[in-house]
Write a protein that holds these residues in place. Structure first.
Motif, PDB file in Angstrom:
ATOM      1  N   ALA A 127       0.826  -1.206   0.000  1.00  0.00           N
ATOM      2  CA  ALA A 127       0.000   0.000   0.000  1.00  0.00           C
ATOM      3  C   ALA A 127       0.863   1.259   0.000  1.00  0.00           C
ATOM      4  O   ALA A 127       0.520   2.262  -0.626  1.00  0.00           O
ATOM      5  N   SER A 128       2.006   1.214   0.705  1.00  0.00           N
ATOM      6  CA  SER A 128       2.876   2.385   0.772  1.00  0.00           C
ATOM      7  C   SER A 128       3.431   2.743  -0.606  1.00  0.00           C
ATOM      8  O   SER A 128       3.577   3.920  -0.938  1.00  0.00           O
ATOM      9  N   ALA A 129       3.750   1.729  -1.418  1.00  0.00           N
ATOM     10  CA  ALA A 129       4.261   1.991  -2.774  1.00  0.00           C
ATOM     11  C   ALA A 129       3.186   2.632  -3.644  1.00  0.00           C
ATOM     12  O   ALA A 129       3.463   3.545  -4.431  1.00  0.00           O
ATOM     13  N   VAL A 130       1.952   2.153  -3.506  1.00  0.00           N
ATOM     14  CA  VAL A 130       0.834   2.741  -4.256  1.00  0.00           C
ATOM     15  C   VAL A 130       0.633   4.196  -3.854  1.00  0.00           C
ATOM     16  O   VAL A 130       0.449   5.080  -4.696  1.00  0.00           O
ATOM     17  N   GLN A 131       0.701   4.459  -2.558  1.00  0.00           N
ATOM     18  CA  GLN A 131       0.491   5.828  -2.078  1.00  0.00           C
ATOM     19  C   GLN A 131       1.591   6.764  -2.570  1.00  0.00           C
ATOM     20  O   GLN A 131       1.325   7.923  -2.919  1.00  0.00           O
ATOM     21  N   LYS A 132       2.841   6.277  -2.606  1.00  0.00           N
ATOM     22  CA  LYS A 132       3.937   7.124  -3.091  1.00  0.00           C
ATOM     23  C   LYS A 132       3.709   7.537  -4.539  1.00  0.00           C
ATOM     24  O   LYS A 132       3.994   8.667  -4.929  1.00  0.00           O
ATOM     25  N   ILE A 133       3.202   6.617  -5.349  1.00  0.00           N
ATOM     26  CA  ILE A 133       2.924   6.948  -6.746  1.00  0.00           C
ATOM     27  C   ILE A 133       1.792   7.966  -6.833  1.00  0.00           C
ATOM     28  O   ILE A 133       1.862   8.940  -7.598  1.00  0.00           O
ATOM     29  N   LEU A 134       0.744   7.782  -6.043  1.00  0.00           N
ATOM     30  CA  LEU A 134      -0.386   8.707  -6.070  1.00  0.00           C
ATOM     31  C   LEU A 134       0.010  10.106  -5.599  1.00  0.00           C
ATOM     32  O   LEU A 134      -0.566  11.100  -6.045  1.00  0.00           O
ATOM     33  N   ARG A 135       0.976  10.189  -4.703  1.00  0.00           N
ATOM     34  CA  ARG A 135       1.392  11.483  -4.150  1.00  0.00           C
ATOM     35  C   ARG A 135       2.543  12.123  -4.921  1.00  0.00           C
ATOM     36  O   ARG A 135       2.941  13.238  -4.602  1.00  0.00           O
ATOM     37  N   ASN A 136       3.068  11.433  -5.908  1.00  0.00           N
ATOM     38  CA  ASN A 136       4.252  11.926  -6.609  1.00  0.00           C
ATOM     39  C   ASN A 136       3.860  12.918  -7.707  1.00  0.00           C
ATOM     40  O   ASN A 136       3.188  12.550  -8.673  1.00  0.00           O
TER      41      ASN A 136
END
Length: 530
Positions: A224-233
């Motif tokens: 989930a953390s990897a998905v969130q990093k992409i969404l916030r990038n």
């Protein structure tokens, strides 16, 4: 063994230090108990001594793990610290007083409690001073070089600032340029599209893993953390947000934004809708699991006591006569927990869901709730792009104004004037695009809009879990955006009242004869509806 940057770990730094230390220990006849490796941790600010393996070693010494003494061997003294000489000397004194002998391969030197004479003290201080000055100069040179690069980018020059790139891009060619990796770009877009559809980052990661989608790095699966990093990038929309990172300190954003630095892989409209979906999910819980049963969680309240209405789900059950009955209910939490509320009613969820949606669903699900036609989509992307450009222009204008007020310099006032003109232009372009979008949306026929709503509403109980979840997520988000107050009254007079759009009230009553609901809508100020 220590080095201060991740780039150094890709070279021979570890191998060289390890070989030198093991060879020296063998020559001295020492038995190696443990290797201490601090990868990418700076000694300039003493970070390794606070968080790295070296700090763990010091704690072990203080705890008495080595009662007969121990030797701490390193390549050079600056591998232990590059702080100010006074700090290094005090740290060495405390360590040697605890029974540690500090040894270096360089010069075959040993420093211990018994041999820290004046010559050794001067040697330690001189070496520490030289190491600290070297790090200080390197930090200043690097800082100046990065600042110069940021100024060039802000001035509109196009170049690759660093070869480090987001996981969906690679740097190729001379001069270097960013090139999208098609299969990874598809994954990024899928993450944004599933976010808009109502999926949370946990569900998206699970879907990617179930489909066998490779990660962008060395991880064995999506998190989930990897998905969130992409969404916030911000790189997905082409933006670079420069930051500074003094040696040994945390990375801090400068507040500048460089547009069109990276190739755009997510259009502005999709990015905006994903951001809105994430904001909505953080504001309202979407229910447990993928069923997303209760569309009104976090919104529905008991009129009698103000407590939330909780969902009690028993699902559909078949009666002895073969008929099916839905045994999902909304119940006052105050009554359920014995908090003094006398509203003991169990509101049949299926009946009241249908009754609440009927008067508002066509308004809640406006055109922007659906995947628009090609022409509308193109203009929506343009509006979203102009909105972001207008926002950035406003930020730059405010920053320039603050600087002009603070310094009083003519250059700052001139920059503020220029930026104000550009901000006005951006706002005018945005207003014009919004007007065009309103006109185009008006071309959709009533029949087409009604058919879309009917199709989505019919999917609320679709047998396919993914279809059902997406429909319920979309409708729930739309309802929470439109309805600001939803109260269940009882037990004497059964009904639901809700405030719609901030200016109307809908009253819904239960019809005992029909077994369903009926509603009436009026304005809050008493004026007739148009």
């Amino acid at each position: 063994m220590r080095w201060s940057s991740s780039e150094q770990s890709k070279g021979s730094t570890l191998e060289r230090q390890r070989a030198d230390c093991w060879s020296h220990a063998a020559e001295q006849g020492w038995r190696v108990l443990e290797e201490l490796v601090d990868d990418g941790i700076s000694a300039f600010k003493g970070e390794h001594a606070a968080t790295g393996q070296l700090s763990g070693f010091v704690r072990d010494v203080e705890a008495g793990r080595y009662p007969e003494g121990v030797i701490l061997l390193c390549e050079k003294l600056d591998r232990l610290s590059r702080q100010e000489p006074s700090r290094v000397f005090l740290w060495m004194m405390n360590l040697t007083e605890a029974g540690v002998t500090v040894a270096t391969v360089d010069g075959a030197r040993r420093y211990s409690k018994g041999n820290l004479d004046m010559a050794a003290i001067i040697e330690v201080i001189v070496k520490a001073q030289l190491s600290h000055e070297e790090s200080e100069k390197k930090s200043q040179r690097l800082g100046a070089a990065w600042a110069a690069k940021r100024r060039r980018l802000s001035a509109g020059e196009k170049f690759v600032m660093t070869r480090r790139a987001p996981g969906w891009l690679e740097v190729v060619g001379i001069p270097p340029r960013f090139v999208p990796i098609p299969e990874r770009v598809d994954v990024v877009r899928r993450i944004f599209e599933e976010t808009v559809a109502g999926f949370g980052k946990q569900h998206i990661a699970r879907n990617l893993n179930c489909d066998g989608v490779p990660t962008f790095g060395r991880a064995s699966g999506w998190h989930a953390s990897a998905v969130q990093k992409i969404l916030r990038n911000p790189a997905v929309v082409g933006e670079l947000h420069p930051a500074t990172k003094p040696r040994g300190s945390r990375r801090e954003a400068t507040g500048e934004v460089v547009q069109d630095y990276y190739p755009v892989v997510v259009d502005a409209d999709l990015h905006r809708r994903a951001a809105a979906a994430m904001a909505e999910r953080s504001r309202r819980f979407t229910g447990r699991g993928r069923r997303l049963v209760n569309l009104f969680s976090g919104l529905a309240r008991c009129e009698a006591c103000g407590a939330k209405m909780t969902f009690r789900g028993k699902g559909r059950k078949q009666r002895a006569d073969g008929s099916w009955v839905n045994e999902d209910y909304l119940v006052c939490d105050g009554y359920q927990r014995g908090r003094g509320c006398d509203n003991h009613l169990h509101y049949n969820y299926a009946v009241w869901e249908d009754g609440i949606l009927s008067p508002i669903i066509y308004e809640a699900l406006r055109e922007e709730s659906f995947a628009p036609q090609a022409e509308i989509q193109e203009l929506e992307i343009e509006v979203a792009r102009l909105e972001r450009a207008n926002e950035l222009a406003s930020v730059r204008t405010r920053t320039a104004l603050d600087l002009a007020i603070e310094t009083g310099r003519h250059e700052a006032r001139s920059a503020w004037t220029d930026l104000t003109a550009k901000s006005d232009e951006a706002e005018a372009a945005l207003d014009a695009a919004r007007e065009r979008l309103i006109r185009i949306r008006g071309s959709l026929s009533v029949e087409e809009q009604q058919e879309r709503v009917r199709t989505l509403r019919a999917s609320l109980d679709h047998p396919d879990e993914d279809v059902r979840f997406e429909a319920r997520s979309k409708i729930k988000s739309a309802v929470h955006a439109l309805v600001t107050d939803l109260t269940f009254s009882g037990p004497e007079q059964v009904g639901v009242t809700m405030t719609v759009g901030g200016d109307r009230r809908v009253s819904i009553d239960h019809d005992e004869i029909k077994g369903g609901t009926e509603w009436i809508m009026g304005r809050l100020d008493g004026r007739p509806l148009a």
